[in-house]
Design a protein around this motif. Structure first.
Motif, short mmCIF file in Angstrom:
data_model
loop_
_atom_site.label_atom_id
_atom_site.label_comp_id
_atom_site.label_asym_id
_atom_site.label_seq_id
_atom_site.Cartn_x
_atom_site.Cartn_y
_atom_site.Cartn_z
N PRO A 38 0.67 -1.34 -0.03
CA PRO A 38 -0.24 -0.10 0.10
C PRO A 38 0.75 1.24 -0.06
CG PRO A 38 -0.65 -1.65 1.77
CD PRO A 38 0.48 -2.05 1.15
N GLU A 39 1.96 1.19 0.66
CA GLU A 39 2.84 2.36 0.76
C GLU A 39 4.18 1.82 0.58
OE1 GLU A 39 1.04 5.63 3.90
OE2 GLU A 39 1.85 3.59 4.62
N VAL A 40 5.22 2.82 -0.06
CA VAL A 40 6.68 2.36 -0.16
C VAL A 40 7.41 3.78 0.19
CG1 VAL A 40 6.37 0.63 -1.92
CG2 VAL A 40 6.72 2.98 -2.74
N SER A 59 7.47 5.33 5.69
CA SER A 59 6.28 4.49 5.46
C SER A 59 6.56 3.03 6.00
CB SER A 59 5.63 4.03 3.95
OG SER A 59 6.66 3.38 3.41
N GLU A 60 5.52 1.99 6.20
CA GLU A 60 5.80 0.87 6.94
C GLU A 60 6.49 -0.27 5.62
OE1 GLU A 60 5.71 -0.49 9.91
OE2 GLU A 60 5.55 1.47 10.49
N GLY A 61 6.33 0.40 4.47
CA GLY A 61 6.65 -0.39 3.35
C GLY A 61 7.86 -0.63 3.14
N PRO A 62 8.31 -1.34 1.70
CA PRO A 62 9.44 -1.50 1.42
C PRO A 62 10.40 -0.07 0.96
CG PRO A 62 8.07 -2.76 0.00
CD PRO A 62 7.23 -1.82 0.78
N SER A 63 11.73 -0.21 0.89
CA SER A 63 12.58 1.00 0.80
C SER A 63 12.63 1.39 -0.83
CB SER A 63 13.96 0.76 1.24
OG SER A 63 13.98 0.62 2.62
N VAL A 64 12.75 2.45 -1.00
CA VAL A 64 12.50 3.04 -2.53
C VAL A 64 14.20 3.57 -3.00
CG1 VAL A 64 12.12 5.02 -4.14
CG2 VAL A 64 10.33 3.79 -2.39
N VAL A 65 14.35 2.96 -4.16
CA VAL A 65 15.82 3.47 -4.54
C VAL A 65 15.64 4.27 -6.04
CG1 VAL A 65 18.02 2.49 -5.30
CG2 VAL A 65 16.81 1.10 -3.58
N ASP A 66 16.01 5.43 -5.86
CA ASP A 66 16.03 6.20 -7.18
C ASP A 66 17.13 6.03 -8.25
OD1 ASP A 66 15.78 8.22 -9.04
OD2 ASP A 66 14.94 9.83 -7.70
#
Length: 120
Positions: free
Chosen positions: A98-100, A104-111
């Protein structure tokens, strides 16, 4: 007419940012983008090690808790379906989280496009 052209160009830029290619195997230095500080790095960096679809994010110094050399996150590189962002997944369901990223509680984002790893 000019506003339509501007909107079209901004849409193309947004799509290109979301769909950056996964980097080749190797070790890269990325800035840490802190969500709570509007994406500022505050001097913190991480090493991003990529081999195939595996990724390791390693503390490289700066304004981060923990010790240099510690693994901050690791997993499988995947695309988040709703946002199109690259994430560090730990199970196949992470593609539908639901969130990243950020706080958030979601997975980490890599740009990959801007060489940033997002933390809270």
């Amino acid at each position: 007419m000019k506003s339509i052209v501007v909107i079209l160009l901004l849409s193309i830029i947004s799509v290109n940012n979301n769909y950056a290619q996964q980097p080749k195997n190797g070790t890269y230095t990325y800035q840490v983008a802190f969500s709570e500080w509007q994406g500022k790095s505050l001097g913190a960096t991480v090493l991003v090690k990529i081999k195939g679809d595996s990724i390791y994010v390693i503390h490289n110094g700066g304004n981060l808790s923990g010790k240099k050399g510690e693994v901050i996150d690791c997993g499988i590189i995947m695309k988040h379906r709703r946002t199109g962002k690259w994430i560090i997944g730990h199970n196949p369901g992470d593609k539908e989280a639901p969130e990243v990223g950020g706080c958030s509680e979601g997975p980490s984002v890599v740009d990959f496009n801007h060489k940033k790893f997002w933390l809270c």
